[in-house]
Design a protein around this motif. Sequence first.
Motif, PDB file in Angstrom:
ATOM      1  N   GLY A  82       9.225  18.724 -17.918  1.00 26.27           N
ATOM      2  CA  GLY A  82       8.063  19.517 -17.541  1.00 26.27           C
ATOM      3  C   GLY A  82       7.091  18.736 -16.691  1.00 26.27           C
ATOM      4  N   SER A  83       7.027  17.422 -16.908  1.00 25.24           N
ATOM      5  CA  SER A  83       6.160  16.547 -16.119  1.00 25.24           C
ATOM      6  C   SER A  83       6.817  15.183 -16.030  1.00 25.24           C
ATOM      7  CB  SER A  83       4.775  16.422 -16.755  1.00 25.24           C
ATOM      8  OG  SER A  83       4.878  15.851 -18.051  1.00 25.24           O
ATOM      9  N   PRO A  84       6.531  14.419 -14.971  1.00 26.08           N
ATOM     10  CA  PRO A  84       7.227  13.131 -14.796  1.00 26.08           C
ATOM     11  C   PRO A  84       6.994  12.146 -15.936  1.00 26.08           C
ATOM     12  CG  PRO A  84       6.160  13.820 -12.751  1.00 26.08           C
ATOM     13  CD  PRO A  84       5.685  14.753 -13.820  1.00 26.08           C
ATOM     14  N   ASP A  85       5.821  12.210 -16.600  1.00 28.90           N
ATOM     15  CA  ASP A  85       5.519  11.250 -17.655  1.00 28.90           C
ATOM     16  C   ASP A  85       6.016  11.691 -19.028  1.00 28.90           C
ATOM     17  OD1 ASP A  85       3.787  13.358 -17.873  1.00 28.90           O
ATOM     18  OD2 ASP A  85       1.993  12.138 -18.199  1.00 28.90           O
ATOM     19  N   GLU A  86       6.725  12.810 -19.091  1.00 26.73           N
ATOM     20  CA  GLU A  86       7.264  13.271 -20.365  1.00 26.73           C
ATOM     21  C   GLU A  86       8.337  12.299 -20.838  1.00 26.73           C
ATOM     22  OE1 GLU A  86       9.683  17.176 -22.102  1.00 26.73           O
ATOM     23  OE2 GLU A  86       8.613  17.284 -20.187  1.00 26.73           O
ATOM     24  N   PRO A  87       8.290  11.823 -22.084  1.00 29.49           N
ATOM     25  CA  PRO A  87       9.284  10.848 -22.545  1.00 29.49           C
ATOM     26  C   PRO A  87      10.680  11.468 -22.629  1.00 29.49           C
ATOM     27  CG  PRO A  87       7.923  11.591 -24.379  1.00 29.49           C
ATOM     28  CD  PRO A  87       7.308  12.152 -23.132  1.00 29.49           C
ATOM     29  N   ASP A  88      11.683  10.657 -22.350  1.00 28.46           N
ATOM     30  CA  ASP A  88      13.062  11.123 -22.440  1.00 28.46           C
ATOM     31  C   ASP A  88      13.370  11.588 -23.859  1.00 28.46           C
ATOM     32  OD1 ASP A  88      14.081  10.646 -19.764  1.00 28.46           O
ATOM     33  OD2 ASP A  88      13.804   8.517 -20.195  1.00 28.46           O
ATOM     34  N   GLN A  89      14.009  12.772 -23.941  1.00 27.15           N
ATOM     35  CA  GLN A  89      14.367  13.393 -25.216  1.00 27.15           C
ATOM     36  C   GLN A  89      13.131  13.683 -26.064  1.00 27.15           C
ATOM     37  OE1 GLN A  89      17.556  14.376 -26.150  1.00 27.15           O
ATOM     38  NE2 GLN A  89      18.102  13.775 -24.059  1.00 27.15           N
ATOM     39  N   GLY A  90      11.929  13.639 -25.441  1.00 28.03           N
ATOM     40  CA  GLY A  90      10.702  13.884 -26.195  1.00 28.03           C
ATOM     41  C   GLY A  90      10.468  12.846 -27.272  1.00 28.03           C
ATOM     42  N   LEU A  91      11.007  11.632 -27.069  1.00 31.36           N
ATOM     43  CA  LEU A  91      10.941  10.586 -28.094  1.00 31.36           C
ATOM     44  C   LEU A  91      10.147   9.400 -27.569  1.00 31.36           C
ATOM     45  CD1 LEU A  91      14.669  10.722 -29.199  1.00 31.36           C
ATOM     46  CD2 LEU A  91      12.728  11.461 -30.566  1.00 31.36           C
ATOM     47  N   PRO A  92       8.851   9.341 -27.840  1.00 35.10           N
ATOM     48  CA  PRO A  92       8.074   8.190 -27.385  1.00 35.10           C
ATOM     49  C   PRO A  92       8.458   6.904 -28.089  1.00 35.10           C
ATOM     50  CG  PRO A  92       6.759   9.600 -28.807  1.00 35.10           C
ATOM     51  CD  PRO A  92       8.039  10.337 -28.540  1.00 35.10           C
ATOM     52  N   ASP A  93       9.031   7.016 -29.294  1.00 31.19           N
ATOM     53  CA  ASP A  93       9.484   5.833 -30.016  1.00 31.19           C
ATOM     54  C   ASP A  93      10.656   6.219 -30.899  1.00 31.19           C
ATOM     55  OD1 ASP A  93       8.335   7.314 -32.010  1.00 31.19           O
ATOM     56  OD2 ASP A  93       6.626   5.991 -32.292  1.00 31.19           O
ATOM     57  N   VAL A  94      11.259   5.220 -31.487  1.00 27.41           N
ATOM     58  CA  VAL A  94      12.408   5.418 -32.358  1.00 27.41           C
ATOM     59  C   VAL A  94      12.042   4.971 -33.758  1.00 27.41           C
ATOM     60  CG1 VAL A  94      14.810   4.761 -32.782  1.00 27.41           C
ATOM     61  CG2 VAL A  94      13.989   5.079 -30.447  1.00 27.41           C
ATOM     62  N   LEU A  95      12.529   5.697 -34.749  1.00 28.76           N
ATOM     63  CA  LEU A  95      12.234   5.312 -36.124  1.00 28.76           C
ATOM     64  C   LEU A  95      12.654   3.870 -36.364  1.00 28.76           C
ATOM     65  CD1 LEU A  95      13.407   8.473 -38.092  1.00 28.76           C
ATOM     66  CD2 LEU A  95      11.078   7.753 -37.621  1.00 28.76           C
ATOM     67  N   PRO A  96      11.804   3.083 -37.034  1.00 29.92           N
ATOM     68  CA  PRO A  96      12.178   1.686 -37.283  1.00 29.92           C
ATOM     69  C   PRO A  96      13.329   1.587 -38.264  1.00 29.92           C
ATOM     70  CG  PRO A  96      10.199   2.260 -38.514  1.00 29.92           C
ATOM     71  CD  PRO A  96      10.504   3.445 -37.620  1.00 29.92           C
ATOM     72  N   VAL A  97      14.095   0.542 -38.105  1.00 31.83           N
ATOM     73  CA  VAL A  97      15.192   0.284 -39.025  1.00 31.83           C
ATOM     74  C   VAL A  97      15.296  -1.225 -39.216  1.00 31.83           C
ATOM     75  CG1 VAL A  97      16.931   0.165 -37.199  1.00 31.83           C
ATOM     76  CG2 VAL A  97      17.623   0.718 -39.531  1.00 31.83           C
ATOM     77  N   THR A  98      15.562  -1.627 -40.434  1.00 31.90           N
ATOM     78  CA  THR A  98      15.657  -3.045 -40.736  1.00 31.90           C
ATOM     79  C   THR A  98      16.795  -3.671 -39.948  1.00 31.90           C
ATOM     80  OG1 THR A  98      14.817  -2.646 -42.951  1.00 31.90           O
ATOM     81  CG2 THR A  98      15.946  -4.733 -42.573  1.00 31.90           C
TER      82      THR A  98
END
Length: 824
Positions: A474-490
């Motif tokens: 929708g806009s150039p700054d939209e994060p890929d897959q709507g995922l600004p970050d990924v859930l942390p994992v050990t």
Amino acid sequence: MTVLRDYAASVIQPTLGQSAAPYDEVASPDGTLRAAWKRLAAEAVDVTLPELTRASDEIARLLADEGVVYTPPGGQQRSWRLDPVPLVISADEWATLEKGLAQRAELLNAILVDLYGPQELLARGTLPPGIVFGHSGFLRAVARATAAHQRQLVITGTDLGRTPTGEWQVLADRAQAPSGIGFAMENRRVLSRVLPVAYREAGLHRLAPFFQVLRVSLMQAAPPTVENPRVVVLSPGPTSETAYDQAFIASTLGFPLVEGTDLVARDGAVWMRVLGRLERVDVILRRVDAEWSDPLELRGESQLGVTGLTEAVRRGTVTVINGLGSGVVENAALIPFMSEMCEQLLDEPLRLPGVPTVWAGTPEGRDQLLDRLDELTVRRIDPPFDVDTSSRERLVEAIVAEPYRYVGQEPVGVSVSPTLDQGRLEPHALTLRAFTLRHGSSYRPMIGGLATAAPVGSSADQIEVSKDVWVLKGSPDEPDQGLPDVLPVTHARAPVTPVPRVLDDLFWLGRYAERVEDLLRLAIATHELAEDFQGRPHSSGGRTLAVVAGVMRSLSPSSYDPANFEGDLRSLLLDAHRSGSVGQTVMRLKEIAQSVRDQVSPDLFRVFGAMDRARGLLAANPHGWQIGESAGRMLTAILSLHGVTGNMVRDEGWHLMEIGRGIERSLQLCQLIGPTLSVRRGLDVDRDVHQAVLQAAESAVTHRRRHRGVVRAASVLDLLLLDETNPRSLRFNLLAVDASLATLPGSSGSTRPERLVDDLLAELDRLDVGALLDLDGETRPNFVRFAQATAQHLMRLSDAVAEVHFATGPTPRSLGFSTGGTDA
């Protein structure tokens, strides 16, 4: 005019709503491009037909180089096909579809939790019992025991098609083992390389973040007490329909790709066999259908599953994704009840309708289906889904006998999309498989998917072609897959030791690769002699040709006339059915490479692509010179395999591959020198035979530098048997095998493989080359005995390596726990 604009202008559509003409993904009814396509840069829209054809050819080459294959149900393995024209979906349109997909996955999960738990849908009469208990996807063995586990579904697939008005409708749900994510990613990788400017300027959602979240979701699905979970991908094997897809996912996520024989259930848990020990498995991404997953409690004749897996699932010691029994929601008979179940379970209206369906399990439904047999598509709810409609009388009898097994569906209408077909764009019927992933506490669809297209009215799977799915941002700054970050994992470093089956495959990968190389060198030497001397059989060169060709036929028996050298060589290179031929060995090499795809670099498959192209040139060219040309190209390709494997981690798999290579090179050397140097044939012939042997053993240059062109049997044997600086010599390869054996777990310095290598090296230390060459008439009996005994010793060594290092781990014990515990 460019090809897409030309296509759009040529498509004449009536006004929507006035006719059932299919929705066109590119062309608007007025002959212009649809809005999503108008947003693309000129590089995508203004492509010409020659450019599109060039892109299609490049796509085919890249897919072949990467070994991307697919096996249609009941068909032969074929190359994966990708059309250069993608399916383009606007951001606004996807936003609506995304909500429907997320709801669909949540609803399917809620249905599963209920059916395997409280079964309120059945108690309230929302679902007739026959739909559930009459479907093979419902597994009583896991009913109720897993009711507290609220994550029955981690990933789902939804097959979609468009109505003539452009609305999406669900064609089928894929919950058992949804496949295609790997193919979708491969499509994106290839198309982005072939159309780099169009891809870069389009403003698409990248797919890579979805795989990052998939990895996290799989690890977080482990039992709650596990801190560093081990995840494996359970595959039916390299011959399954979507073997590439499974291997791609395993390799991309960094999880082992295993088969049922690689796992064992013990003490109520699941373990992976790793070189004489067992390591705990916490999560299984399943690609084996549920009924084949456990021969103890499910399908007894299965050789694909893990005995005792069902009990481990009931105990909660392992998480299977998707859960055993999830296939029940793939039942087409659920479609008429989806809307009511959505209201009841989610308190929402159903966003994505399914294909209008009639279930024959009620008297009303049965009568309606029988009355409309000519209008509806009749299907079974279980495999095989297709029914024989050639006899209306037999079909009616089958429906009346077991009405709950049948549904009737309105003819499916799907959209069309321009697809390159025989040099021009044609409208092909299009379907979209979308994927939805459990992310945190909710479901998130992949922004993209896997589209397939086939000629309108065709049902032949073999002519389907895939399409990349471009969802615009929708806009150039939209994060890929709507995922600004990924859930942390050990983070924790995972063990990398392959299972014994994979080690076995890598050992034979080394052996077959070396066998192909040595056969090709021998074929090239034979061809060069044949070019000069096949018309002069009594000359020294002609007699040399007969000797070298005889060695070739001993390695790969042939029915060709011994004088037909060209036909024999063509057969050696091309015929996959000829025992021991290059064609057959390459086929075996490909099969093994497919089975260890998650362990090797994708560059390995470029080797096969180059070899296939060389063989194709030979098959298409009847001239004799092409034999040498193609054999040379194939040799260049197989030599590049050394570079590919040279970059592998030096783990047990790499060392076993090198052991296989060393044993095979030594064995091939014995089979080469045995029949060629065991007989004295005269000064000229012996000189030519020795030269051919050195050429086939890739040692001619070294020998020429050391001996100034003077070729004698003693100098040839010294170089090929005893010289530890010559990578082609027997001593060099035995020392390399010995060094690799010492690195393997279980090697103590006194194991049988190590003892056998020591014996061979000791024999070489005692070897007297002069005594080997003693003559008895025209033969050298000492040398004959040495070559034969060494070859037999090497074969015993190969067997000993398998016995010691490919053992499948500790012998399975009695399961020692109850197989009961169900309430259904």
